[in-house]
Design an enzyme around this catalytic site. Sequence first.
Site, PDB file in Angstrom:
ATOM      1  N   LEU A  28       0.864  -1.187   0.000  1.00 30.77           N
ATOM      2  CA  LEU A  28       0.000   0.000   0.000  1.00 30.77           C
ATOM      3  C   LEU A  28       0.896   1.230   0.000  1.00 30.77           C
ATOM      4  O   LEU A  28       1.799   1.333   0.827  1.00 30.77           O
ATOM      5  CB  LEU A  28      -0.902   0.032   1.236  1.00 30.77           C
ATOM      6  CG  LEU A  28      -1.981  -1.042   1.365  1.00 30.77           C
ATOM      7  CD1 LEU A  28      -2.650  -0.945   2.732  1.00 30.77           C
ATOM      8  CD2 LEU A  28      -3.017  -0.889   0.262  1.00 30.77           C
ATOM      9  N   HIS A  29       0.628   2.155  -0.920  1.00 25.25           N
ATOM     10  CA  HIS A  29       1.433   3.375  -0.920  1.00 25.25           C
ATOM     11  C   HIS A  29       0.650   4.612  -1.326  1.00 25.25           C
ATOM     12  O   HIS A  29       1.113   5.725  -1.120  1.00 25.25           O
ATOM     13  CB  HIS A  29       2.640   3.220  -1.852  1.00 25.25           C
ATOM     14  CG  HIS A  29       2.288   3.276  -3.311  1.00 25.25           C
ATOM     15  ND1 HIS A  29       1.730   2.211  -3.975  1.00 25.25           N
ATOM     16  CD2 HIS A  29       2.419   4.270  -4.217  1.00 25.25           C
ATOM     17  CE1 HIS A  29       1.535   2.546  -5.233  1.00 25.25           C
ATOM     18  NE2 HIS A  29       1.933   3.797  -5.412  1.00 25.25           N
ATOM     19  N   ARG A  30      -0.533   4.446  -1.906  1.00 26.04           N
ATOM     20  CA  ARG A  30      -1.262   5.616  -2.398  1.00 26.04           C
ATOM     21  C   ARG A  30      -1.838   6.420  -1.246  1.00 26.04           C
ATOM     22  O   ARG A  30      -2.395   5.858  -0.296  1.00 26.04           O
ATOM     23  CB  ARG A  30      -2.359   5.196  -3.372  1.00 26.04           C
ATOM     24  CG  ARG A  30      -1.782   4.525  -4.608  1.00 26.04           C
ATOM     25  CD  ARG A  30      -2.769   4.400  -5.739  1.00 26.04           C
ATOM     26  NE  ARG A  30      -2.126   3.728  -6.867  1.00 26.04           N
ATOM     27  CZ  ARG A  30      -1.348   4.319  -7.763  1.00 26.04           C
ATOM     28  NH1 ARG A  30      -1.145   5.629  -7.669  1.00 26.04           N
ATOM     29  NH2 ARG A  30      -0.790   3.638  -8.739  1.00 26.04           N
TER      30      ARG A  30
ATOM     31  N   ASP B 112      -2.184  -1.642  -4.163  1.00 23.45           N
ATOM     32  CA  ASP B 112      -2.751  -0.491  -4.868  1.00 23.45           C
ATOM     33  C   ASP B 112      -1.778  -0.010  -5.947  1.00 23.45           C
ATOM     34  O   ASP B 112      -1.882   1.107  -6.433  1.00 23.45           O
ATOM     35  CB  ASP B 112      -3.129   0.645  -3.907  1.00 23.45           C
ATOM     36  CG  ASP B 112      -1.954   1.163  -3.081  1.00 23.45           C
ATOM     37  OD1 ASP B 112      -0.802   0.754  -3.349  1.00 23.45           O
ATOM     38  OD2 ASP B 112      -2.189   1.983  -2.168  1.00 23.45           O
TER      39      ASP B 112
END
Length: 365
Positions: free
Chosen positions: A209-211, A283
């Site tokens: 997850l990075h957004r 994501d």
Amino acid sequence: MLNITLVAGARPNFMKIAPIIHAIDKQKSLGVGIDFRLVHTGQHYDHKMSGDFFEQLNIPSPNANLGAGGGSQAEQTAAIMIGFERELLNNKPDVVLVVGDVTSTLACSITAKKLLVPVVHVEGGIRSGDMSMPEEINRIVTDSITDQFFTTSELANENLRRSGVENHRIHFVGNTMIDTLLSQMPRFRKPGGNIYDKLSSQKYFVLTLHRPANVDEEVKLKAMMEAILEGTGSLSIVFPVHPRTAKVLKNLGIENDRLHYVEPLSYLEFNYLVKHSKGVITDSGGITEEASVMNVPCLTLRDNTERPETIDLGTNELVGTDPSKLKPYLEKMLSGQWKKYQQIPLWDGKTSDRIVKILLEIYAI
């Protein structure tokens, strides 16, 4: 002699640039008049995010590192443009080749065009339709000034045609990231460490997850993590995570014996984990491409995707960002009743050879 400046800046760029370098080197070994200059903008410079890629993917050290570093979007864009302008004035090529949709892609395209250097965009034409994503703005602006487009899908071709791009400037060649994946797959290696020693094939999930929409809102992030933990049964979850994000998660009290926060992994190690996992929850757009070609089930925690071919022909499903929608997908994944990868056209490991051949036809003097 055709002189090309290749631009790389962030992690996904290296996977896309590496096979193009190898294809150029192949032509050079045959006596063809072509050469390149590799410019690293410095957009990422954690060793795992950048340095390892040069070593593992057999990319030569860059001819120039602009050292753009971090900062806000505007600060980073400005630093790259200033550095790249200086680079082009000192080493003017016949053409600049940019890949993907990161800040470096946008900044170097604008700089080259203002110096009257032609720009070619590898992975041109993809669109998510989501203007809240910085990458979507990068894609649209880059494509608005690009001279030649190398595309990954027929849908990307249609997006470009709708924006007024003539057919002779659109070249459907496939996906250079898959060139790298297929060539490097025999070299994938298991990460070292106690966590990985305890993992059994098909008995764990990989999570990324990075957004900002997923990780910056604490309440939303906690709900998503709780839904993931609830829906993954007794299987472990390996989460390569940025230290800042890990701190947020721990501050929220999100800890579980099955949940393993780990440092960012190198390319060969990360894809080893993906290849042997039960499935991927992500994501990231690029990971959906790799997971699909490796026939690994994949869930995308986004409301849109710029890579619909990974859903239509790959192993990816677009879940959305509502945690309550996740459970049935995970149940299906755990049951082993997931769809299989179908061949995506031209994702065959030969994309970079096609790109270099076309570049020589268009720009060779």
